[in-house]
Design a protein around this motif. Structure first.
Motif, PDB file in Angstrom:
ATOM      1  N   MET A 240       0.840  -1.202   0.000  1.00 25.84           N
ATOM      2  CA  MET A 240       0.000   0.000   0.000  1.00 25.84           C
ATOM      3  C   MET A 240       0.873   1.249   0.000  1.00 25.84           C
ATOM      4  SD  MET A 240      -2.946  -1.057   2.765  1.00 25.84           S
ATOM      5  CE  MET A 240      -3.636   0.595   2.822  1.00 25.84           C
ATOM      6  N   THR A 241       1.883   1.248   0.867  1.00 26.24           N
ATOM      7  CA  THR A 241       2.755   2.420   0.983  1.00 26.24           C
ATOM      8  C   THR A 241       3.514   2.668  -0.306  1.00 26.24           C
ATOM      9  OG1 THR A 241       3.018   1.949   3.343  1.00 26.24           O
ATOM     10  CG2 THR A 241       4.599   3.463   2.355  1.00 26.24           C
ATOM     11  N   TYR A 242       4.022   1.613  -0.904  1.00 23.74           N
ATOM     12  CA  TYR A 242       4.781   1.776  -2.145  1.00 23.74           C
ATOM     13  C   TYR A 242       3.903   2.397  -3.231  1.00 23.74           C
ATOM     14  CZ  TYR A 242       8.244   0.790  -5.763  1.00 23.74           C
ATOM     15  OH  TYR A 242       9.173   0.927  -6.762  1.00 23.74           O
ATOM     16  N   ILE A 243       2.706   1.881  -3.406  1.00 19.79           N
ATOM     17  CA  ILE A 243       1.820   2.362  -4.466  1.00 19.79           C
ATOM     18  C   ILE A 243       1.385   3.796  -4.210  1.00 19.79           C
ATOM     19  CG2 ILE A 243      -0.472   2.059  -5.477  1.00 19.79           C
ATOM     20  CD1 ILE A 243      -0.047  -0.965  -5.137  1.00 19.79           C
ATOM     21  N   VAL A 244       0.988   4.101  -2.986  1.00 23.47           N
ATOM     22  CA  VAL A 244       0.530   5.460  -2.662  1.00 23.47           C
ATOM     23  C   VAL A 244       1.688   6.450  -2.754  1.00 23.47           C
ATOM     24  CG1 VAL A 244      -0.449   6.929  -0.868  1.00 23.47           C
ATOM     25  CG2 VAL A 244      -1.372   4.630  -1.231  1.00 23.47           C
ATOM     26  N   ASP A 245       2.845   6.091  -2.207  1.00 23.99           N
ATOM     27  CA  ASP A 245       4.000   6.992  -2.257  1.00 23.99           C
ATOM     28  C   ASP A 245       4.443   7.257  -3.690  1.00 23.99           C
ATOM     29  OD1 ASP A 245       4.061   7.268   0.460  1.00 23.99           O
ATOM     30  OD2 ASP A 245       5.829   6.017   0.789  1.00 23.99           O
ATOM     31  N   LEU A 246       4.546   6.218  -4.487  1.00 28.97           N
ATOM     32  CA  LEU A 246       4.971   6.387  -5.872  1.00 28.97           C
ATOM     33  C   LEU A 246       3.980   7.273  -6.637  1.00 28.97           C
ATOM     34  CD1 LEU A 246       6.826   5.788  -8.246  1.00 28.97           C
ATOM     35  CD2 LEU A 246       5.570   3.639  -8.614  1.00 28.97           C
ATOM     36  N   THR A 247       2.690   7.059  -6.410  1.00 27.82           N
ATOM     37  CA  THR A 247       1.673   7.868  -7.076  1.00 27.82           C
ATOM     38  C   THR A 247       1.844   9.346  -6.742  1.00 27.82           C
ATOM     39  OG1 THR A 247       0.070   6.055  -7.117  1.00 27.82           O
ATOM     40  CG2 THR A 247      -0.802   8.290  -7.294  1.00 27.82           C
ATOM     41  N   HIS A 248       2.088   9.660  -5.480  1.00 29.34           N
ATOM     42  CA  HIS A 248       2.191  11.068  -5.078  1.00 29.34           C
ATOM     43  C   HIS A 248       3.514  11.701  -5.523  1.00 29.34           C
ATOM     44  CE1 HIS A 248      -1.589  10.943  -3.215  1.00 29.34           C
ATOM     45  NE2 HIS A 248      -1.244  10.293  -2.134  1.00 29.34           N
ATOM     46  N   VAL A 249       4.581  10.937  -5.557  1.00 30.25           N
ATOM     47  CA  VAL A 249       5.837  11.466  -6.093  1.00 30.25           C
ATOM     48  C   VAL A 249       5.657  11.824  -7.565  1.00 30.25           C
ATOM     49  CG1 VAL A 249       8.218  10.887  -6.716  1.00 30.25           C
ATOM     50  CG2 VAL A 249       7.355  10.315  -4.444  1.00 30.25           C
ATOM     51  N   LEU A 250       4.994  10.947  -8.310  1.00 32.95           N
ATOM     52  CA  LEU A 250       4.755  11.218  -9.727  1.00 32.95           C
ATOM     53  C   LEU A 250       3.780  12.380  -9.909  1.00 32.95           C
ATOM     54  CD1 LEU A 250       4.520   7.578 -11.137  1.00 32.95           C
ATOM     55  CD2 LEU A 250       6.483   9.122 -11.152  1.00 32.95           C
ATOM     56  N   GLU A 251       2.841  12.511  -8.998  1.00 33.11           N
ATOM     57  CA  GLU A 251       1.902  13.630  -9.056  1.00 33.11           C
ATOM     58  C   GLU A 251       2.638  14.963  -8.886  1.00 33.11           C
ATOM     59  OE1 GLU A 251      -2.432  14.768  -7.060  1.00 33.11           O
ATOM     60  OE2 GLU A 251      -1.213  13.158  -6.221  1.00 33.11           O
ATOM     61  N   ILE A 252       3.589  15.008  -7.963  1.00 29.56           N
ATOM     62  CA  ILE A 252       4.402  16.213  -7.763  1.00 29.56           C
ATOM     63  C   ILE A 252       5.280  16.460  -8.991  1.00 29.56           C
ATOM     64  CG2 ILE A 252       6.282  17.221  -6.402  1.00 29.56           C
ATOM     65  CD1 ILE A 252       5.138  15.727  -3.978  1.00 29.56           C
ATOM     66  N   LEU A 253       5.879  15.401  -9.505  1.00 29.11           N
ATOM     67  CA  LEU A 253       6.733  15.529 -10.689  1.00 29.11           C
ATOM     68  C   LEU A 253       5.932  16.038 -11.882  1.00 29.11           C
ATOM     69  CD1 LEU A 253       9.538  15.037 -11.939  1.00 29.11           C
ATOM     70  CD2 LEU A 253       8.811  12.677 -12.416  1.00 29.11           C
ATOM     71  N   PHE A 254       4.719  15.544 -12.028  1.00 26.54           N
ATOM     72  CA  PHE A 254       3.827  15.977 -13.103  1.00 26.54           C
ATOM     73  C   PHE A 254       3.570  17.477 -13.018  1.00 26.54           C
ATOM     74  CE2 PHE A 254      -0.282  16.585 -15.143  1.00 26.54           C
ATOM     75  CZ  PHE A 254      -0.233  15.743 -16.240  1.00 26.54           C
ATOM     76  N   ALA A 255       3.264  17.961 -11.811  1.00 24.62           N
ATOM     77  CA  ALA A 255       3.011  19.392 -11.618  1.00 24.62           C
ATOM     78  C   ALA A 255       4.269  20.210 -11.847  1.00 24.62           C
ATOM     79  CB  ALA A 255       2.471  19.642 -10.212  1.00 24.62           C
ATOM     80  N   LEU A 256       5.397  19.697 -11.411  1.00 25.61           N
ATOM     81  CA  LEU A 256       6.660  20.417 -11.576  1.00 25.61           C
ATOM     82  C   LEU A 256       7.011  20.580 -13.049  1.00 25.61           C
ATOM     83  CD1 LEU A 256       9.237  21.655 -10.377  1.00 25.61           C
ATOM     84  CD2 LEU A 256      10.195  19.342 -10.276  1.00 25.61           C
ATOM     85  N   MET A 257       6.905  19.520 -13.821  1.00 27.24           N
ATOM     86  CA  MET A 257       7.234  19.593 -15.238  1.00 27.24           C
ATOM     87  C   MET A 257       6.217  20.440 -16.000  1.00 27.24           C
ATOM     88  SD  MET A 257       9.995  17.921 -15.221  1.00 27.24           S
ATOM     89  CE  MET A 257      10.395  17.676 -16.933  1.00 27.24           C
TER      90      MET A 257
END
Length: 465
Positions: free
Chosen positions: A367-384
């Motif tokens: 659960m932690t891996y999936i949720v954490d990875l999703t939110h890291v990518l969400e931040i990266l998406f906004a940054l780019m």
């Protein structure tokens, strides 16, 4: 989510409608080139951008009498695509693009050929998802601002004008058929409508290409992956696949012994980053270094800090912690790679939850891996997106990773997962909990963490460590 061999196939109808700016913004590319100007050649071949190969764009020429036989060419093309036996070759969405006309300038909404096409569109298009797009809306707003009296609201006048001079005429040609429409401006100073267009297209595609029992249609997930506009669409599409596939997993109980937890995580990781569809020619998101960083982040689940505002030491400076997931080397059953080559990580965690009953709290780590990875990518998406950068760098990934890792957002999520006492047999509760953690207040948190790193140059590609 579809495999990378299943792009979203779209067609845009009408010429001179600001389509290039629209396509560039929604699909996150620099430009759409024209390979061949011969009549019919463009629409038949389709355009694929090297910056985003997850969609194919078919562009029609105009429908004026001077355009010759293009009306027949477009209609024949659509009819031919409808008859294609494979879903990957069919049309998945149609955008009717019309620049908003200013009637005082002698401009008109519809070309003569387009009027004919609209009258026959029900027969021509059938059930192909369709959205009417009114482009260059900023010109209308500027005109209303220049002509409105002190007592008139230019924004309200523009909306009324759009309804009277754009929506209602098309509605009449469509013989009263309900239409989805959105007004769009690609002017950077007053851009609007792209998010709404993306969401409308995704919703209509999802309604039209529904999943059959024991089979998931790849088209809605192609739509989610192709767009680079709305991160929530990507998250929701991942959740939808996982929930659909969960019940089949319970019923079939597949068994592929001999795989380790890390090997299962590799598949989960690949599935999740695929739906986000970054322009990552160097494969940084798939690298061992980034996967190792995510595993280290999950390890902090086991080492909570005393204060909810105090982060633990950064994984960027710590040794590898892969033992967190090795479980002493015990072999685990493989996730459903063979049966589901294009599913997201969520369906895998459902199956893992069913199968790994002998491993204590393993569901919390997945659960932690999936949720954490999703939110890291969400931040990266906004940054780019904010930086308008197209090519992914390790610098950008590390910034997004550190921003999430050092945030109270991550610590709150980890605390919530630690306090989640459901056992691995409580499959429905695990799904609901993970869905809530992936969706709750993401936009607010992302805006907060991105604000602090926008001044950093993400074009420089520094080393991982």
């Amino acid at each position: 989510m579809p495999s990378r061999g299943q792009p979203l196939r779209t067609i845009s109808l009408q010429s001179g409608a600001g389509k290039s700016s629209l396509i560039n913004r929604v699909f996150g590319i620099v430009t759409v080139g024209v390979a061949d100007d011969r009549p019919g050649a463009m629409i038949e071949k389709g355009l694929i951008s090297p910056q985003n190969d997850r969609f194919i764009f078919h562009d029609s020429r105009g429908f004026e009498p001077a355009e010759g036989c293009n009306y027949d060419t477009v209609r024949s093309f659509i009819e031919a695509r409808k008859r294609k036996p494979h879903i990957k070759d069919q049309l998945h969405a149609v955008w009717f693009c019309f620049p908003v006309p200013i009637t005082d300038y002698g401009e008109r909404l519809l070309e003569e050929g387009m009027e004919t096409f609209l009258e026959q569109s029900n027969e021509a298009l059938g059930n192909i998802p369709t959205v009417v797009v009114f482009t260059k809306y900023d010109k209308l707003v500027a005109y209303m601002q220049a002509t409105a009296t002190d007592k008139e609201d230019p924004t309200v006048k523009a909306q009324q004008y759009l309804q009277e001079h754009c929506v209602e005429p098309i509605w009449k040609f469509l013989k009263g058929k309900d239409i989805l429409h959105v007004a769009v401006s690609s002017n950077p100073i007053c851009a609007q409508g792209h998010k709404e267009l993306t969401e409308l297209t995704y919703e209509r595609v999802s309604e039209s290409f529904t999943s059959q029992p024991n089979m998931i249609s790849p088209v809605p997930f192609a739509a989610a992956g192709a767009q680079r506009m709305v991160p929530r669409v990507k998250i929701e599409s991942s959740i939808r696949v996982g929930k659909q596939r969960y019940w089949r997993a319970l019923a079939s109980s597949p068994n592929f012994p001999g795989f380790t937890m890390l090997e299962c995580l590799r598949v989960i990781h690949a599935d999740i980053i695929s739906v986000w569809n970054f322009n990552d020619p160097s494969g940084y998101l798939s690298s061992e270094e980034f996967r190792d960083l995510m595993i280290r982040m999950v390890d902090s689940l086991n080492t909570p800090t005393e204060s909810s505002t105090t982060p633990t030491a950064s994984p960027l400076t710590r040794p590898s912690l892969r033992d967190t997931f090795t479980g002493g080397g015990d072999p685990l059953m493989a996730a459903m790679v063979v049966l589901l080559p294009f599913v997201t990580g969520l369906c895998l965690i459902q199956w893992i939850n069913e199968s790994y009953q002998r491993l204590e709290n393993v569901h919390q780590k997945f659960m932690t891996y999936i949720v954490d990875l999703t939110h890291v990518l969400e931040i990266l998406f906004a940054l780019m997106n904010k930086k308008q950068e197209k090519k992914l760098t390790r610098t950008a990934i590390k910034l997004a990773f550190s921003a999430y890792f050092e945030s109270s957002w991550m610590r709150s999520i980890h605390q919530s997962i630690r306090q989640f006492k459901n056992t691995i047999k409580d499959r429905d509760q695990i799904i609901e909990k993970m869905e809530a953690l992936m969706l709750a207040s993401g936009e607010t948190h992302v805006t907060s963490v991105v604000r602090g790193i926008l001044s950093v140059n993400v074009e420089q590609d520094e080393k991982w460590f």
